[in-house]
Design a protein around this motif. Structure first.
Motif, mmCIF file in Angstrom:
data_model
loop_
_atom_site.group_PDB
_atom_site.id
_atom_site.type_symbol
_atom_site.label_atom_id
_atom_site.label_comp_id
_atom_site.label_asym_id
_atom_site.label_seq_id
_atom_site.Cartn_x
_atom_site.Cartn_y
_atom_site.Cartn_z
ATOM 1 N N GLY A 396 0.792 -1.228 0.000
ATOM 2 C CA GLY A 396 0.000 0.000 0.000
ATOM 3 C C GLY A 396 0.820 1.272 0.000
ATOM 4 N N GLU A 397 2.124 1.181 0.252
ATOM 5 C CA GLU A 397 2.992 2.356 0.264
ATOM 6 C C GLU A 397 3.635 2.634 -1.092
ATOM 7 O OE1 GLU A 397 3.582 4.576 3.028
ATOM 8 O OE2 GLU A 397 1.716 3.516 3.430
ATOM 9 N N ALA A 398 3.306 1.825 -2.105
ATOM 10 C CA ALA A 398 3.926 1.990 -3.418
ATOM 11 C C ALA A 398 3.655 3.375 -4.009
ATOM 12 C CB ALA A 398 3.427 0.903 -4.368
ATOM 13 N N LEU A 399 2.429 3.860 -3.851
ATOM 14 C CA LEU A 399 2.079 5.151 -4.428
ATOM 15 C C LEU A 399 2.881 6.277 -3.784
ATOM 16 C CD1 LEU A 399 0.310 6.719 -6.397
ATOM 17 C CD2 LEU A 399 -1.475 6.817 -4.640
ATOM 18 N N ARG A 400 3.193 6.152 -2.503
ATOM 19 C CA ARG A 400 3.980 7.172 -1.806
ATOM 20 C C ARG A 400 5.310 7.417 -2.534
ATOM 21 N NH1 ARG A 400 4.757 8.813 3.621
ATOM 22 N NH2 ARG A 400 3.251 7.280 4.419
ATOM 23 N N TYR A 401 6.030 6.348 -2.848
ATOM 24 C CA TYR A 401 7.352 6.485 -3.445
ATOM 25 C C TYR A 401 7.277 6.790 -4.938
ATOM 26 C CZ TYR A 401 8.951 4.871 1.048
ATOM 27 O OH TYR A 401 9.181 4.783 2.392
ATOM 28 N N ALA A 402 6.204 6.354 -5.578
ATOM 29 C CA ALA A 402 6.010 6.731 -6.981
ATOM 30 C C ALA A 402 5.816 8.240 -7.107
ATOM 31 C CB ALA A 402 4.812 5.983 -7.566
ATOM 32 N N LEU A 403 5.058 8.827 -6.178
ATOM 33 C CA LEU A 403 4.845 10.270 -6.190
ATOM 34 C C LEU A 403 6.115 11.027 -5.823
ATOM 35 C CD1 LEU A 403 1.282 10.425 -4.634
ATOM 36 C CD2 LEU A 403 1.942 11.328 -6.868
ATOM 37 N N ALA A 404 6.870 10.501 -4.868
ATOM 38 C CA ALA A 404 8.135 11.160 -4.506
ATOM 39 C C ALA A 404 9.072 11.223 -5.707
ATOM 40 C CB ALA A 404 8.792 10.412 -3.343
ATOM 41 N N ALA A 405 9.071 10.174 -6.511
ATOM 42 C CA ALA A 405 9.931 10.151 -7.692
ATOM 43 C C ALA A 405 9.524 11.220 -8.706
ATOM 44 C CB ALA A 405 9.883 8.766 -8.341
ATOM 45 N N SER A 406 8.240 11.562 -8.757
ATOM 46 C CA SER A 406 7.766 12.548 -9.732
ATOM 47 C C SER A 406 8.341 13.935 -9.481
ATOM 48 C CB SER A 406 6.240 12.608 -9.726
ATOM 49 O OG SER A 406 5.758 13.219 -8.536
ATOM 50 N N THR A 407 8.766 14.212 -8.244
ATOM 51 C CA THR A 407 9.290 15.542 -7.942
ATOM 52 C C THR A 407 10.634 15.808 -8.625
ATOM 53 O OG1 THR A 407 10.366 14.747 -5.913
ATOM 54 C CG2 THR A 407 8.121 15.580 -5.706
ATOM 55 N N LEU A 408 11.268 14.768 -9.161
ATOM 56 C CA LEU A 408 12.506 14.987 -9.906
ATOM 57 C C LEU A 408 12.277 15.912 -11.099
ATOM 58 C CD1 LEU A 408 13.967 11.345 -9.910
ATOM 59 C CD2 LEU A 408 14.739 13.305 -8.547
ATOM 60 N N MET A 409 11.044 15.922 -11.619
ATOM 61 C CA MET A 409 10.746 16.797 -12.753
ATOM 62 C C MET A 409 10.780 18.264 -12.353
ATOM 63 S SD MET A 409 10.604 14.684 -15.139
ATOM 64 C CE MET A 409 10.306 15.939 -16.364
ATOM 65 N N LEU A 410 10.571 18.563 -11.075
ATOM 66 C CA LEU A 410 10.645 19.950 -10.617
ATOM 67 C C LEU A 410 12.081 20.462 -10.698
ATOM 68 C CD1 LEU A 410 8.276 19.869 -7.510
ATOM 69 C CD2 LEU A 410 7.732 20.437 -9.878
#
Length: 444
Positions: A396-410
């Protein structure tokens, strides 16, 4: 020399109507984010399937129709394009609530995408023709409140409706007002007097679309501004689409609680941030034109650590708003919401300073298409795919780290803004540059 643009009560009324329409543009677009869980349950689709529905499918059609509709508004006028498209996307939003299969829902969302493709670029161009350059970022910030206010209503009210009456009714009740708003714009808003009438425009030799595109991409700084929109949108749309599900899965909130926090609390923070950004940009750009790019760069650099803290902070409740639990991590989201809005308005304002009225909507359309193609198209999809990939190991924590990875685009967006800043400043310093300020633009 161009006469100064005079503003009247009709100017402000036009901005008000356009801003309300833009609010519903984002309500209809963002509503899907709060309805992910019930839609998944009814149709039995994966996170990747949701990413395709809310991302790639929407982006392809939005992008395909964005430039032609922007070009059409440069030729026949902004108002008719905005009004017709507003009615169209509202009707198709209501059709989403009538879908009896996942395929029907996809087709209805395609209709929403086609309609909304004719909303943003013509609206930005119309506001830019109504206000002088030194007030343009403030005026555009009021228009751009649509994204944050849309989140408040779409996620907050939409979550409440879905919780009590079902996700179908949420689409129906939220889609209906746009039909009235399209008619209101058509019947009551007057366009700038200096804008040529459609017949006059049709009798004037028109610049070919290939030449227009070549001139746009040969403009210093424009490519970097467009790339900024794409990079920021990948992270922004991923965060906006998946945040309610993240709060439900990782922090144990209900659908209504998640919708209230992301929509209402986050939306209020973003609303204030948008207004502050617009006024700050106008004030600082009067001192140095480079601040038109400096303000979004500053906001982006502050947003990065706030986003990471939001996703990586462990579960835990900081306080309650009435009966609603507020996770400690959400405090960082509120700060992110304030500074995370600082990129769009200045970038759009920069485009209106770089191009004349005959290319303004087309240039804006390319910027919005970059946001949509990369942001809407890839942001939710890649995050959903990464979440599915990580689920076997992280549950259930998979989405947490997937979203954290998206911040690399910032981080990438910050690099693009740093590249755009000196080029934008240099271009405006050139005496040959043509600012997009129409002559005698008075509401008639």
């Amino acid at each position: 020399m161009n006469s100064p643009i005079r503003t009247t009560w009709r100017t402000h009324y036009a901005l008000f109507v356009l801003a309300i329409i833009y609010v519903f543009n984002y309500i209809d677009r963002q509503l899907m984010a709060i309805l992910i869980e019930p839609v998944k349950a009814e149709f039995g689709i994966s996170d990747t399937g949701i990413g395709l529905l809310s991302g790639v499918t929407f982006a392809i059609f939005y992008t395909f129709f964005g430039f032609p509709l922007g070009r059409l508004s440069d030729r026949i006028g902004r108002k008719p394009v905005i009004a017709v498209c507003c009615i169209a996307w509202s009707v198709m939003t209501m059709a989403c609530g009538l879908a009896t299969s996942f395929l029907m829902l996809v087709l209805a969302r395609i209709g929403v995408a086609v309609g909304e493709a004719g909303g943003t670029a013509p609206s930005v161009a119309m506001v830019s023709e109504l206000y002088p350059p030194e007030r343009r970022s403030t005026a555009l910030s009021i228009l751009m409140l649509g994204s944050s206010l849309g989140a408040i209503v779409g996620l907050g009210f939409g979550g409440w409706v879905a919780q009590h009456y079902g996700w179908r009714f949420a689409f129906l009740i939220i889609g209906a007002p746009g039909i009235f708003l399209g008619l209101l714009l058509w019947l009551t808003v007057r366009t700038p007097a200096a804008a040529p009438a459609p017949k006059q425009l049709m009798q004037t030799p028109q610049e070919g679309w290939a030449k227009t595109l070549r001139l746009l991409f040969q403009t210093p700084s424009f490519v970097w501004i467009a790339l900024t929109g794409g990079a920021w949108a990948i992270a922004g749309y991923a965060i906006g689409t998946w945040s309610p599900s993240f709060l439900i899965r990782s922090h144990g909130l209900s659908l209504q609680e998640a919708g209230f926090l992301v929509g209402v609390v986050g939306g209020i923070s973003a609303t204030i941030g948008t207004l502050v950004c617009g006024m700050l940009t106008d004030r600082m750009a009067r001192r140095d034109a480079g601040w038109q790019m400096g303000v979004p760069l500053l906001g982006t650099l502050i947003s990065i650590p706030c986003a990471l803290a939001y996703f990586l902070w462990p579960a835990g409740i900081a306080f309650h708003i009435g009966s609603i639990q507020v996770p400690t991590a959400f405090i960082f989201y509120s700060v992110f919401g304030f500074f995370g809005t600082w990129w769009a308005t200045p970038c759009l304002g920069a485009i209106t300073h770089l191009f004349p009225a005959t290319r303004m909507a087309q240039a804006t359309a390319i910027f919005v298409m970059s946001m949509t193609m990369f942001g809407v198209g890839l942001g939710p999809l890649l995050t959903g795919m990464l979440s599915d990939y990580l689920t076997p190991s992280l549950g259930g924590e998979a989405l947490r780290y997937a979203l954290a990875a998206s911040t690399l685009m910032l981080v990438l967006a910050a690099v693009f803004l740093a590249m755009a800043l000196p080029r934008y400043r240099a271009q405006l310093a050139q005496p040959t540059v043509t600012l997009a300020e129409p002559a005698n633009a008075v509401i008639a």
